[in-house]
Design a protein around this motif. Structure first.
Motif, short mmCIF file in Angstrom:
data_model
loop_
_atom_site.label_atom_id
_atom_site.label_comp_id
_atom_site.label_asym_id
_atom_site.label_seq_id
_atom_site.Cartn_x
_atom_site.Cartn_y
_atom_site.Cartn_z
N ASP A 283 3.61 9.62 17.25
CA ASP A 283 3.19 8.26 16.87
C ASP A 283 4.37 7.36 16.53
OD1 ASP A 283 3.88 9.55 14.54
OD2 ASP A 283 2.17 8.79 13.37
N GLY A 284 5.58 7.78 16.89
CA GLY A 284 6.76 6.94 16.66
C GLY A 284 7.80 7.64 15.81
N ARG B 283 0.84 -1.20 0.00
CA ARG B 283 0.00 0.00 0.00
C ARG B 283 0.88 1.25 0.00
NH1 ARG B 283 -4.67 2.07 4.16
NH2 ARG B 283 -5.58 3.59 2.73
N GLY B 284 0.77 2.02 -1.08
CA GLY B 284 1.55 3.24 -1.21
C GLY B 284 2.94 2.95 -1.74
N VAL C 250 10.96 9.67 2.91
CA VAL C 250 10.52 9.60 4.30
C VAL C 250 10.02 8.19 4.60
CG1 VAL C 250 8.95 10.54 6.04
CG2 VAL C 250 9.84 12.03 4.24
N MET C 251 10.56 7.58 5.64
CA MET C 251 10.13 6.25 6.05
C MET C 251 9.26 6.38 7.31
SD MET C 251 9.84 3.06 5.80
CE MET C 251 10.96 2.75 4.42
N ARG C 252 8.00 5.93 7.19
CA ARG C 252 7.08 5.94 8.33
C ARG C 252 6.53 4.56 8.66
NH1 ARG C 252 4.97 10.03 10.60
NH2 ARG C 252 2.84 9.22 10.71
N ASN C 253 6.90 3.56 7.87
CA ASN C 253 6.40 2.20 8.11
C ASN C 253 7.04 1.64 9.38
OD1 ASN C 253 5.74 -0.52 8.12
ND2 ASN C 253 5.98 -0.76 5.92
N GLY D 234 3.52 1.89 4.35
CA GLY D 234 2.90 0.58 4.24
C GLY D 234 1.44 0.59 4.61
N GLY D 235 0.82 1.78 4.61
CA GLY D 235 -0.58 1.90 5.00
C GLY D 235 -0.81 1.82 6.50
N LYS D 236 0.27 1.86 7.29
CA LYS D 236 0.14 1.65 8.74
C LYS D 236 0.20 2.94 9.54
CE LYS D 236 1.84 -3.03 8.25
NZ LYS D 236 2.80 -4.06 8.66
N ARG D 237 0.57 4.05 8.88
CA ARG D 237 0.54 5.37 9.50
C ARG D 237 0.13 6.36 8.42
NH1 ARG D 237 6.42 5.99 12.07
NH2 ARG D 237 5.64 7.89 13.04
#
Length: 297
Positions: free
Chosen positions: A264-265, A88-89, A284-287, A212-215
């Motif tokens: 949120d992390g 996702r994304g 940008v990495m947010r997974n 990854g659709g998680k944030r």
């Protein structure tokens, strides 16, 4: 002491020593193949397990281990194909975080742009390109590793080069300038200073955010200065930009980057600059699955 046990212990020690001597090279290869530190470690561990079960008559341990690790990575890439297709994304590699001083990796060989270009290759093309062009193995050796003819390997290498030729960063700025740029961008983003953001971004800049659709994150690649600014303006208007608790400088995929600690992390940010010193790309990495090695506190 039993002679047989002594000989077995000596052989085990020699086997372990031979493997550990190759572990750094295997990790570098596996990370470039898989785009994930975690998966690379798993592949190298699998290579170790195969090594412990191998016979005692291996003439070239280094070649044997490279062959085993490469084939394990190819198997993993093939198995992950469906998962990558339904990701996702946008997809980005797991951040490779190194000390700012005395890094191990060559920047051009672990840049985000380079690893994304490798994603466009088939598993075999990627293996051939990395083994020959990055790790300097000759075609005969690569052919042996992959059980292909030398002619086939040369063809795979040529095809791979066409895809990655322009992927390495074309411009570079000194480390101090790059650190100032990434810090200024993070500060302007956090404070909604859109004038400063506009001045820093190249007109054709791109921004890629992997969650990854998680944030919360953009689910497409943003292309162009105005597209990127539109995202920040929209976030500010709808929710207000999330406060940054703190950020730490780090070398991420060969470039000065930031580890940002949010409510949120953590997330990581890497920039690439163009010839004019403006930002050409933002990654940008947010997974959270790809940030398990980065503490949130």
């Amino acid at each position: 002491m039993d002679t047989a046990k002594t000989d077995a212990a000596r052989k085990d020690a020699e086997r372990t020593e031979a493997f550990e001597a190759q572990r750094p090279r295997l990790m570098r290869l596996a990370y470039r193949m898989l785009g994930s530190v975690t998966e690379a470690e798993d592949a190298v561990q699998d290579a170790w397990l195969r090594w412990t079960r191998a016979g005692d008559d291996i003439a070239e341990p280094a070649a044997w281990l490279v062959r085993a690790a490469t084939r394990l990575c190819i198997d993993r890439l093939r198995a992950a194909k469906a998962e990558r297709e339904h990701y996702r994304g946008p997809w980005l590699p797991e951040p490779l975080v190194e000390p700012l001083a005395d890094p191990v990796e060559r920047a051009e060989d672990v840049s985000v742009a380079f690893l994304l270009a490798l994603e466009r290759l088939s598993p075999l093309e990627r293996a051939v390109f990395l083994l020959h062009d990055v790790f300097d193995e000759d075609y005969a050796s690569v052919a042996g590793t992959l059980d292909r003819s030398e002619a086939a390997v040369r063809q795979l290498a040529s095809r791979a080069r066409e895809h990655v030729r322009d992927a390495r960063p074309r411009f570079s700025v000194d480390a101090a300038t790059a650190q100032k740029l990434v810090t200024a961008f993070a500060t302007a983003s956090a404070t909604a200073d859109f004038s400063a953001l506009s001045a820093m971004l190249a007109e054709d800049a791109v921004m890629v955010t992997d969650s990854g659709g998680k944030r919360p994150a953009a689910l497409r690649v943003l292309v162009g200065r105005e597209d990127i600014l539109r995202l920040f303006r929209g976030l500010q208007w709808r929710h207000g930009l999330p406060p940054v608790e703190r950020f730490d400088m780090a070398r991420i995929n060969g470039a000065p980057g930031l580890i940002m600690h949010l409510h949120d992390g953590p997330e990581t940010m890497v920039l690439e600059a163009d010839a004019d010193g403006r930002i050409a790309a933002v990654y940008v990495m947010r997974n959270p699955d790809k940030l398990t090695r980065i503490g949130g506190g």
